[in-house]
Each structure stands twice: as structure tokens, then as C-alpha cells.
Enzyme design. Sequence first.
Site, PDB file in Angstrom:
ATOM      1  N   HIS A  67       0.831  -1.208   0.000  1.00  0.00           N
ATOM      2  CA  HIS A  67       0.000   0.000   0.000  1.00  0.00           C
ATOM      3  C   HIS A  67       0.866   1.258   0.000  1.00  0.00           C
ATOM      4  O   HIS A  67       0.578   2.232  -0.711  1.00  0.00           O
ATOM      5  CB  HIS A  67      -0.917  -0.040   1.235  1.00  0.00           C
ATOM      6  N   GLU A  70       2.176   1.849  -3.450  1.00  0.00           N
ATOM      7  CA  GLU A  70       1.130   2.424  -4.313  1.00  0.00           C
ATOM      8  C   GLU A  70       1.068   3.940  -4.136  1.00  0.00           C
ATOM      9  O   GLU A  70       1.005   4.689  -5.116  1.00  0.00           O
ATOM     10  CB  GLU A  70      -0.222   1.789  -3.963  1.00  0.00           C
ATOM     11  N   HIS A  71       1.111   4.396  -2.896  1.00  0.00           N
ATOM     12  CA  HIS A  71       1.081   5.840  -2.633  1.00  0.00           C
ATOM     13  C   HIS A  71       2.246   6.550  -3.320  1.00  0.00           C
ATOM     14  O   HIS A  71       2.084   7.623  -3.910  1.00  0.00           O
ATOM     15  CB  HIS A  71       1.158   6.098  -1.125  1.00  0.00           C
ATOM     16  N   GLU A 142      -3.757   8.260   7.877  1.00  0.00           N
ATOM     17  CA  GLU A 142      -4.791   7.414   7.261  1.00  0.00           C
ATOM     18  C   GLU A 142      -5.079   6.199   8.142  1.00  0.00           C
ATOM     19  O   GLU A 142      -6.232   5.819   8.350  1.00  0.00           O
ATOM     20  CB  GLU A 142      -4.308   6.966   5.875  1.00  0.00           C
TER      21      GLU A 142
END
Length: 431
Positions: A67, A70-71, A142
Site C-alpha cells: 500500500h 502504491e502511494h 490514514e
Amino acid sequence: MDSKTYGKLQETLYHERLENGLEVYILPKPGFQQTFATFSTKYGSIDNHFVLPTTGEEVQVPDGIAHFLEHKMFEEEDHDVFQDFAAHGASANAFTSFDITTYLFSSTSDLPENLTTLIDFVQRPYFTDENVEKEKGIIGQEIKMYEDNPDWRCYFGILQGLYQKHPVHIDIAGTVESIAKISKELLYTCYNTFYHPSNMLVFIVGNVDPEAAMQLIRENQQQKTYKEQPEIKRIYPKEPAQAAKERLENKLPVSIPRCIFGFKEASMGLRGNELLTRELAIGLVMDAIFGKSSSLFQELLNDGLIDQHFSWEYEIAPTYGHSIIGGNSKDPDRLMQRVQEALRTYLEQGVPKEELERCRRKTIGRFMAGLDSPRYISRNFTSYRFRDVDFFDTLDILQTVTYEACMQHMKEHVDFGRWSSSIVWPTDQAE
């Protein structure tokens, strides 16, 4: 370029595997204005332990790194990639799941420019010590935000209840502590392993000329050099058959308890049509028992044990699988008791055949309607393809799977030794 026509669906799918191993699939939808394109890697949050294809070295990386990667991909040396898409009228996004990371855009114009942007930025990583450290703060916020989300907490609560060792029970974003261990070097290690073209797939659906799009991708890839890479060896712990915990509970400031429950799948290693058949067969039975038109749903609703948010889902992948049922309930224990009683009755007596047929027709109708949505197709095609499933076989299987097969699959899945539940209570309510 190969092509395959699905007569019943009136669709033609074009496919080519390029010399560097990249799989490209194109589904033209004449008359559609919008085009969706996805560029996906078979790499998700569960791939935290693997063998480097280049050296044979075994590597274990921090939770949440897929993840995090991906960012970071959207950041170029001198600008943000979203600016490039916006300049050509495209809307871009990305998501990381347990076993796949996808980058995508949709647009009604400038397909060549947007397609080139999509492929180039995913194949042009730019990680520095500074931008990696900066991202830790953003993702950390987040993670904390999701910790306060009752649905998210409930969802990962049941995954932690179902799985003892498999990494599917770990939050996709990881934890603040785990992402603190991520470095530029680790990101490049994961990128170079999982973002090799032989582990990736491009899918385009909508208003597209297949030959022109394929030629653009061929020429784009010919300009880049990749060494041949053997198949990636992923390492997963052996998951015991039994659930980790029968029950997990948390407290958050919610007005009504959240309660979800379900079963861990027993059949692992399924792929292709065998996997799709099990998914559809169990889905039909689940819908017949728990769908909003079912008698059980109406009884639970009338008794005040559920509301309209009560739902079910079933997911199966080669290394994990589970059903999850539930929603809001004023009395979670009474709800679970009623559901368990109903399941035992249905497993013994079978669900009414007419109910299963009604759900079959409804599912077929939903699938056929979905074929008019490039977004629906694009979100499903690649995840199924990575599981060796042809998404367009769905109709054939729905039409041919028998009542007896559906019930058999359900009996194999519903084992109360693999049951778990997750409850989020209001902060001021006694458990």
C-alpha cells in the site's frame, strides 16, 4: 494479437502477451463514450514474505509496504502524475487489496496520451529518503483515521478472529509501527520484484481501437529494457483449519452495535473455473438465505434484530477465503443465535429450490447489467484473471451449476469450528 468472442455476451476480447511478459487485454465497447484502463500487478498486502527471483534470497518486509508503494508511485521527481491525467481530461486513481495493486484512469478523450501516462508512471519509480519519510506521516494519519472507523474495525476484527497465521488478517495499510520500518531500499526491492512486466497486466475496456491501443503499448514496451525474471516464490504460513478466536470485541462511539460473523473457507488452492464455481455456488445459497428478499431477512428485520444494512459477502482466493455476514444489531448475541439456528436447519433440509432459482436469475441479471458498465468490468476482470479465472465464464457457470452442487459447496463451507464473530459495542454499553 489473439481474440476470443463470447457469443452469448456479444463481446470480443483481444489479448497479447508481449516479449517482456506483460499481458494486455482489450475489450472494445462500440458506442460507449468512456474508456477505463487499468495497469495492475499481482502484488498485495499478503505478499510480505517472498524469495527474490534474482538472488534466491528469502525476504520478509514490513506490513503495509504494498500500500505504501502504491502511494509513492504517483510522485515524480518534479511533479505529481495527477496533473498529467488532468491535462488530458482523465480521472485517475489506485487501490491496494490483499493480493493486487491497480492503477487506473477513465476518460472520454485522449486515450493515447492517458494510456502512455499510465504505463510510464507505473514503470518509473522515484523514491528518495526524504519523500519516503514524508509519506509515513500521511499514511500514519490514514491508519489512525481507519482505527476510528467502526465498520473497518469490525471487518478486520473478524479477519483476526478467523485467521491464525495468514497475513490476510493484517490491515492492508499496516500499522504506524510497521510503516516506520519502510525505507527507500525496501520499496525498490518490492518494486523490482513485483512490478516486473511478467507479473503485471494491462486491461482496457470501452471506446477503444484494439489494434491501435495494442500497437501503442508494444512500442512503449520496446523502448524499455527488462531482464527475464522467473516466477516469484511467495511464502505463506500454513493456516490451521480452525478459527483463531470465536469472538472479538471492541468499543467505539457508535449509536448501535456493529456485529459481523462468518466462516473461514476450508478449500484452499482453488484456481480457474473450480474457484469461480465455488464462489458463485456459495454466493447463490448465501443470497437465498440472507438476501433482502429472503424469509430469514424479513423475520430478523421484523424482530428488530437487524436493519436494512444487514448484508453478506463471500470471497475466495487461492490462499484464503471467508464469508462475512451481519451489520447493525441491538442484540448481537440473539442475532447470532438465530442465524446459527437457521443455518443448521437449511443445511439439514436444504434451501427451497425456488428460492435458489430466484437468486440465480437475479445474479444473472446483475451480471448482464454490469456488462454495460466499463467500470464494473474493469474492477472485476483483472482480479479474476490473476486467479486464472475468465470473468466472462460467469454466465455459463451461473446457468449450469446445479442445486445439489450449490448445497454441497455450502455444506463444506459452513463449519462452526471455523466460525468467528466481531462486535463493536457503543462506548457506554455493557458487553
